[in-house]
Design a protein around this motif. Structure first.
Motif, PDB file in Angstrom:
ATOM      1  N   GLN A   1     -46.937  48.684  41.872  1.00 39.40           N
ATOM      2  CA  GLN A   1     -46.322  47.371  41.636  1.00 39.40           C
ATOM      3  C   GLN A   1     -45.790  46.799  42.946  1.00 39.40           C
ATOM      4  O   GLN A   1     -45.931  45.607  43.221  1.00 39.40           O
TER       5      GLN A   1
ATOM      6  N   PHE B   1     -44.253  35.085  36.892  1.00 41.11           N
ATOM      7  CA  PHE B   1     -44.949  36.342  37.191  1.00 41.11           C
ATOM      8  C   PHE B   1     -43.979  37.386  37.741  1.00 41.11           C
ATOM      9  O   PHE B   1     -43.900  38.511  37.241  1.00 41.11           O
TER      10      PHE B   1
ATOM     11  N   ASN C   1     -52.724  49.553  37.423  1.00 40.87           N
ATOM     12  CA  ASN C   1     -51.369  49.645  36.885  1.00 40.87           C
ATOM     13  C   ASN C   1     -51.377  49.763  35.367  1.00 40.87           C
ATOM     14  O   ASN C   1     -50.610  50.531  34.786  1.00 40.87           O
ATOM     15  N   THR C   2     -52.248  48.998  34.719  1.00 42.09           N
ATOM     16  CA  THR C   2     -52.344  49.058  33.258  1.00 42.09           C
ATOM     17  C   THR C   2     -52.799  50.436  32.801  1.00 42.09           C
ATOM     18  O   THR C   2     -52.260  50.990  31.830  1.00 42.09           O
TER      19      THR C   2
ATOM     20  N   THR D   1     -42.804  40.723  35.577  1.00 42.25           N
ATOM     21  CA  THR D   1     -43.256  42.019  36.092  1.00 42.25           C
ATOM     22  C   THR D   1     -42.128  42.762  36.803  1.00 42.25           C
ATOM     23  O   THR D   1     -42.075  43.990  36.765  1.00 42.25           O
TER      24      THR D   1
ATOM     25  N   GLU E   1     -48.664  45.548  44.859  1.00 42.11           N
ATOM     26  CA  GLU E   1     -49.117  44.293  44.249  1.00 42.11           C
ATOM     27  C   GLU E   1     -48.255  43.126  44.725  1.00 42.11           C
ATOM     28  O   GLU E   1     -48.768  42.049  45.040  1.00 42.11           O
ATOM     29  N   TYR E   2     -46.949  43.350  44.796  1.00 41.44           N
ATOM     30  CA  TYR E   2     -46.046  42.308  45.287  1.00 41.44           C
ATOM     31  C   TYR E   2     -46.300  42.010  46.762  1.00 41.44           C
ATOM     32  O   TYR E   2     -46.250  40.866  47.189  1.00 41.44           O
TER      33      TYR E   2
ATOM     34  N   PRO F   1     -53.892  45.250  39.266  1.00 44.74           N
ATOM     35  CA  PRO F   1     -53.301  45.155  37.923  1.00 44.74           C
ATOM     36  C   PRO F   1     -53.990  46.044  36.888  1.00 44.74           C
ATOM     37  O   PRO F   1     -53.335  46.594  36.002  1.00 44.74           O
TER      38      PRO F   1
ATOM     39  N   HIS G   1     -39.970  44.301  34.116  1.00 43.93           N
ATOM     40  CA  HIS G   1     -40.683  45.460  33.565  1.00 43.93           C
ATOM     41  C   HIS G   1     -40.656  46.630  34.548  1.00 43.93           C
ATOM     42  O   HIS G   1     -40.451  47.780  34.151  1.00 43.93           O
ATOM     43  N   GLY G   2     -40.854  46.343  35.834  1.00 45.99           N
ATOM     44  CA  GLY G   2     -40.780  47.400  36.844  1.00 45.99           C
ATOM     45  C   GLY G   2     -39.405  48.035  36.908  1.00 45.99           C
ATOM     46  O   GLY G   2     -39.271  49.253  37.077  1.00 45.99           O
TER      47      GLY G   2
END
Length: 203
Positions: free
Chosen positions: A162, A182, A118-119, A186, A165-166, A115, A189-190
């Motif tokens: 992302q 969550f 990604n930020t 996300t 991350e998933y 994360p 946003h993705g």
């Protein structure tokens, strides 16, 4: 009309695929491709109308600005509702969640790993798109294209991370309100990042 049918068929095929009624993703991919094709035609027409055709009068520009403003407000409210759901559950966890946040028996993802990366990529893409915007205002075409290119690459990398991350998340979307908020926030946003990368690539 073509775009409306593409969107409806895309939503239907995604729902049928996720519930196991369709054994493959061909229909979903075909609908996504037709939607992208219709989007590219729409963008091409808008660029032609706004430049050499001269169809964008002051009234048309004002209408487009108001429509875009309403779109941004609706997007903000959608994200506010998702954050509201998350904060409501986090600040006042119910008995079903074990009176704690994250819920009892659920392992939270470390914010200092993927994360954080990604930020950083998201913030960097904000810097490069701002650079491109200022270059566009100053009439510097070369720097505008570089800014668009770097922003698009950062967004593609963001979406890829992302996905990782998933894949490695210790919970799923069906794991109580923690997983659903969550993945909803996300994921939405993705999806916005994917659409923005496509729009920048078309520019």
């Amino acid at each position: 009309l073509f775009t409306s049918f593409s969107l409806m068929n895309l939503a239907t095929s995604m729902a049928l695929t996720s519930h196991g009624y369709m054994g493959n993703n061909y229909m979903m991919m075909m609908c996504a491709m037709t939607m992208l094709y219709s989007m590219s035609l729409w963008f091409k027409d808008m660029m032609a109308e706004s430049t050499y055709l001269g169809d964008h009068t002051l009234a048309v520009k004002k209408g487009l600005m108001q429509g875009f403003l309403l779109f941004v407000v609706s997007e903000m409210l959608m994200f506010v509702s998702l954050f509201w759901a998350y904060l409501h559950s986090a600040l006042n966890p119910s008995v079903e969640l074990g009176m704690q946040w994250p819920p009892a028996g659920m392992e939270a993802m470390s914010a200092a790993e993927l994360p954080l990366l990604n930020t950083m990529m998201l913030l960097a893409s904000g810097v490069t798109i701002t650079f491109a915007h200022h270059a566009l205002i100053n009439g510097n075409r070369k720097n505008t294209l570089y800014g668009f290119l770097y922003s698009t690459l950062l967004m593609v990398m963001f979406v890829g991370c992302q996905g990782l991350e998933y894949k490695f998340a210790p919970f799923t979307i069906s794991d109580s309100v923690y997983g659903s908020t969550f993945f909803s926030a996300t994921g939405l946003h993705g999806l916005h990042m994917i659409m923005l990368a496509v729009m920048l690539a078309l520019c």
